[in-house]
Design a protein around this motif. Structure first.
Motif, mmCIF file in Angstrom:
data_model
loop_
_atom_site.group_PDB
_atom_site.id
_atom_site.type_symbol
_atom_site.label_atom_id
_atom_site.label_comp_id
_atom_site.label_asym_id
_atom_site.label_seq_id
_atom_site.Cartn_x
_atom_site.Cartn_y
_atom_site.Cartn_z
ATOM 1 N N ASP A 1 -9.390 -96.133 24.620
ATOM 2 C CA ASP A 1 -9.801 -96.201 26.019
ATOM 3 C C ASP A 1 -10.359 -94.849 26.450
ATOM 4 O O ASP A 1 -9.629 -93.856 26.495
ATOM 5 C CB ASP A 1 -8.591 -96.571 26.883
ATOM 6 C CG ASP A 1 -8.945 -96.674 28.367
ATOM 7 O OD1 ASP A 1 -10.159 -96.635 28.690
ATOM 8 O OD2 ASP A 1 -8.014 -96.764 29.189
ATOM 9 N N PRO A 2 -11.654 -94.769 26.785
ATOM 10 C CA PRO A 2 -12.251 -93.481 27.147
ATOM 11 C C PRO A 2 -11.949 -93.035 28.570
ATOM 12 O O PRO A 2 -12.376 -91.961 28.983
ATOM 13 C CB PRO A 2 -13.752 -93.749 26.971
ATOM 14 C CG PRO A 2 -13.901 -95.200 27.268
ATOM 15 C CD PRO A 2 -12.648 -95.868 26.775
ATOM 16 N N THR A 3 -11.235 -93.858 29.347
ATOM 17 C CA THR A 3 -10.957 -93.510 30.746
ATOM 18 C C THR A 3 -9.567 -92.923 30.953
ATOM 19 O O THR A 3 -9.250 -92.438 32.034
ATOM 20 C CB THR A 3 -11.112 -94.754 31.640
ATOM 21 O OG1 THR A 3 -10.142 -95.742 31.246
ATOM 22 C CG2 THR A 3 -12.513 -95.336 31.509
ATOM 23 N N GLY A 4 -8.718 -92.981 29.932
ATOM 24 C CA GLY A 4 -7.365 -92.443 30.068
ATOM 25 C C GLY A 4 -7.328 -90.946 29.866
ATOM 26 O O GLY A 4 -8.372 -90.285 29.719
ATOM 27 N N PRO A 5 -6.129 -90.344 29.858
ATOM 28 C CA PRO A 5 -6.001 -88.898 29.622
ATOM 29 C C PRO A 5 -6.573 -88.519 28.264
ATOM 30 O O PRO A 5 -6.422 -89.257 27.284
ATOM 31 C CB PRO A 5 -4.491 -88.653 29.677
ATOM 32 C CG PRO A 5 -3.934 -89.836 30.403
ATOM 33 C CD PRO A 5 -4.826 -90.993 30.083
ATOM 34 N N ASN A 6 -7.232 -87.370 28.213
ATOM 35 C CA ASN A 6 -7.784 -86.903 26.951
ATOM 36 C C ASN A 6 -6.643 -86.382 26.076
ATOM 37 O O ASN A 6 -5.952 -85.423 26.437
ATOM 38 C CB ASN A 6 -8.820 -85.806 27.185
ATOM 39 C CG ASN A 6 -9.516 -85.399 25.911
ATOM 40 O OD1 ASN A 6 -8.965 -84.678 25.089
ATOM 41 N ND2 ASN A 6 -10.741 -85.863 25.740
#
Length: 536
Positions: A505-510
Motif C-alpha cells: 500500500d503506497p498510502t500508508g507509513p513509509n
C-alpha cells in the motif's frame, strides 16, 4: 620478536600528495559502495523481491564484515609476501570486486544466454544477482580492511589523525563521484557502449574505478616486509589459530579499545538503515508526493528512482567531503596539544581565543551522534523529496566524524600497544617517510620512536569491524520486522509485472522512514557511550 625488512615509504614530493596516494583506494571502495547502496535495493525490488526479502539480502554486508575483515586482518598481519602484508590482498580483492560488479550489472543477459524458460530465468536472475552482491560485499570488505591497515602501518603515530582524515576525504570524494554519475543520464551521454541501462553503465565504471584506484595506491606505497613472526608456542597446535586469536583478543581488549568498540556498536544501529535505504527512501518520497500519476508508468522507473536518490546522496557526500576538510582544522588533535604554529600577528588574538574553546575530537564525535539522531527522528514527517534530500544532506557532517574519529582513536591505541613513543612535536619536515632499506636481523630501528609499527592493526581493526557488523544484523532484523508489518508486498513503483494484490500500500507509513526513526535511538545511546570514553 618479529623481524622486518625495510621501512615504509609513499611516493610523492609533498605530504599532501603522499596522503592522497596512500588513501586513493578509498575512492574506488566508496564509489563501489555508492553504486551498491543507491541502485541495488531498487534493482532487487524491480526483480520482484519485497522490502522484507531485500532486508535479508542485505545481511551480506554485515556477514561479510563479520567473517572477512577479521580473518583477512589476521592473515595479512602474518603475511611474509615480498610485496608486503596488505597490497597483495588489495590487488586480488579488487579484481574480484570488478568481476562481480560486471556480473551484477549484466545478470539478466547472462541468465538469458543459458536459460530460455521465462519463469526459470526470473528465478535464476534473482539468485545470480544475490550471489553477485554477496561476492562484491565479501571482496570489498577484504580490500577495505587492508586499505585501512595500510594507513596505520605506514604513518607515524603523530600522523594517524591526518591519515584517518585523508581516508575520510577520499571516501567522500568517491561517494561524490559515484553519486554524481548516478544522478546524470549516462545512457543519454555515452549511448549504449557500456550498457543499455543506467545501472549497467554504473557497474562498468565502478569496476574500472576500483581497479584504477587500487593500482595507484599499491604502486605508490612500499611496505615493510615481514620476514618472520614469533608465534605463541601454546597456540602452535591449535587448528583454527586465526579464529582463536580473534576470539582471545576480543576477550582481552584494553579498556579504551573496548570503549571505542562499544561506541561504534551503538552508532551503527542507527547508521546501517540510513546507508542501505536512504537513497531508496528519497526516491520513494519523490514518487509518493512529487510526481504526477503518469510518471508512475515510466519505462525506466529504476533509473528515475536511482537518479533522484543519487542526487540526494551527491549533496550528502559533498557536505561530508567539505566537512572532512574543514573539521580537522576546527578540532583538537587527540594526542598533540603541546605544539601550535605561530599565527600571523594580525590574527594572533583571534586564533588564541578560538584555541581556548576549540573542541576536541571526542566532543565532536558525541555531537555528531546527537545530530544524526535528530535528523533521523524527523524522517517520518518528510512529505517532499526536497525535504528528504535536506535531511540526508545534513547527515554528511556526522558521517564525516563517524568515519574519522574511531579510526583515529583506535590507531593511536594500537600504536601505543606496540610500544611506540611518538615525538609529537615533530615538524612537517622531519615526519617525511623514509626510503626503504634492508635492516640487519635483530638490529633495532633507530627511528622506531617515530614510526608506526601497526603490528596488530589488522587484528584490532578486524575486531572493530565486528562491532560494526553485529549491529547491522540487529538493524536488519528490525527493518525486516518493520517492512513485514507496514509494507509486506512488492514495490508498486518498481515491480511493474506484479498485480495490484501483490503490491504494498503506497498510502500508508513509509517503512524505511520508520526504520531510520527507530535506528536513531541507537545513535542517542552511542552519544552517551562515546562521552564515557573521556573517563576511561
Amino acid at each position: 620478536m618479529s623481524t622486518w625488512s625495510g621501512k615504509p615509504k609513499v611516493e610523492g614530493s609533498s605530504e599532501t600528495m603522499r596522503m592522497f596516494l596512500l588513501t586513493c583506494v578509498s575512492i574506488g571502495i566508496t564509489f563501489t559502495w555508492g553504486v551498491e547502496m543507491t541502485y541495488c535495493t531498487p534493482y532487487l525490488l524491480s526483480l520482484g523481491l519485497s522490502k522484507g526479502q531485500t532486508s535479508l539480502v542485505w545481511v551480506a554486508g554485515p556477514l561479510s564484515g563479520l567473517i572477512v575483515q577479521p580473518i583477512i586482518g589476521v592473515v595479512a598481519d602474518e603475511s611474509t609476501s615480498k610485496w608486503g602484508r596488505r597490497r597483495p590482498t588489495i590487488v586480488i580483492g579488487s579484481f574480484i570486486v570488478a568481476g562481480s560488479l560486471l556480473v551484477l550489472g549484466f545478470t539478466k543477459e547472462i541468465v538469458d544466454f543459458f536459460v530460455s524458460d521465462k519463469d526459470t530465468a526470473q528465478v535464476m536472475t534473482i539468485v545470480l544477482a544475490v550471489l553477485s552482491l554477496y561476492s562484491v560485499d565479501f571482496s570489498i570488505n577484504a580490500v577495505m580492511s587492508c586499505g585501512r591497515s595500510l594507513v596505520v602501518d605506514t604513518l607515524p603515530i603523530s600522523k594517524q589523525q591526518t591519515g584517518a582524515a585523508w581516508a575520510s576525504r577520499m571516501g567522500s570524494l568517491g561517494h561524490i563521484i559515484g553519486y554524481a554519475m548516478g544522478a546524470i543520464d549516462l545512457v543519454g551521454i555515452f549511448g549504449t557502449t557500456l550498457g543499455d541501462t543506467q545501472f549497467k553503465q554504473l557497474t562498468v565504471i565502478a569496476a574500472l574505478g576500483m581497479l584504477a584506484t587500487a593500482f595507484i595506491t599499491c604502486w605508490a606505497v612500499t611496505e615493510r616486509v615481514l620476514l618472520s613472526v614469533r608465534h605463541d608456542p601454546r597456540q602452535s597446535q591449535v587448528r583454527f589459530k586465526v579464529v582463536r586469536q580473534i576470539y582471545s583478543t576480543v576477550l582481552t581488549l584494553p579498556p579504551r579499545i573496548q570503549a571505542i568498540c562499544n561506541a561504534v556498536f551503538w552508532s551503527w544501529i542507527g547508521w546501517f538503515p540510513f546507508i542501505v535505504y536512504s537513497s531508496t527512501w528519497v526516491g520513494e518520497t519523490y514518487f509518493r508526493y512529487d510526481v504526477s500519476a503518469d510518471a508512475h508508468n515510466s519505462d525506466d522507473a529504476l533509473g528515475d528512482m536511482g537518479r533522484i536518490g543519487s542526487t540526494a546522496l551527491t549533496v550528502y557526500s559533498t557536505v561530508s567531503f567539505i566537512s572532512a576538510w574543514v573539521l580537522p582544522s576546527l578540532i583538537q588533535t587527540p594526542e598533540d596539544k603541546s605544539f601550535t604554529h605561530r599565527p600571523p600577528a594580525s590574527i594572533a588574538p583571534l586564533i588564541t581565543t578560538f584555541n581556548k574553546y576549540k573542541p576536541d575530537l571526542l566532543t565532536a564525535w558525541v555531537v555528531g551522534n546527537i545530530m544524526f539522531a535528530c535528523a533521523m527522528f524527523i524522517t517520518p514527517f518528510a512529505t517532499s523529496f526536497r525535504f528528504a534530500t535536506a535531511i540526508v544532506a545534513l547527515c554528511g557532517i556526522p558521517w564525516s566524524v563517524a568515519g574519522w574519529a574511531p579510526t583515529t582513536f583506535l590507531g593511536i591505541e594500537v600504536n601505543k600497544l606496540s610500544g611506540q613513543q611518538a615525538d609529537l612535536t615533530m615538524t612537517a619536515r622531519n615526519i617525511e617517510m623514509r626510503d626503504v632499506s634492508v635492516l640487519e636481523m635483530g638490529k633495532p630501528d633507530e627511528d622506531a620512536n617515530s614510526t608506526s609499527s601497526g603490528g596488530l592493526s589488522g587484528v584490532y581493526f578486524g575486531i572493530l569491524n565486528i562491532y560494526v557488523t553485529i549491529p547491522q544484523f540487529l538493524s536488519t532484523l528490525m527493518s525486516g520486522v518493520v517492512f513485514a508489518m507496514l509494507e509486506p508486498g512488492k514495490s508498486p513503483e518498481l515491480a511493474h509485472e506484479a498485480g495490484p494484490s501483490e503490491t504494498a500500500d503506497p498510502t500508508g507509513p513509509n517503512a524505511i522512514a520508520v526504520t531510520m526513526f527507530l535506528g536513531a535511538l541507537g545513535s542517542l545511546v552511542a552519544a552517551v557511550v562515546t562521552k564515557k570514553l573521556r573517563y576511561v
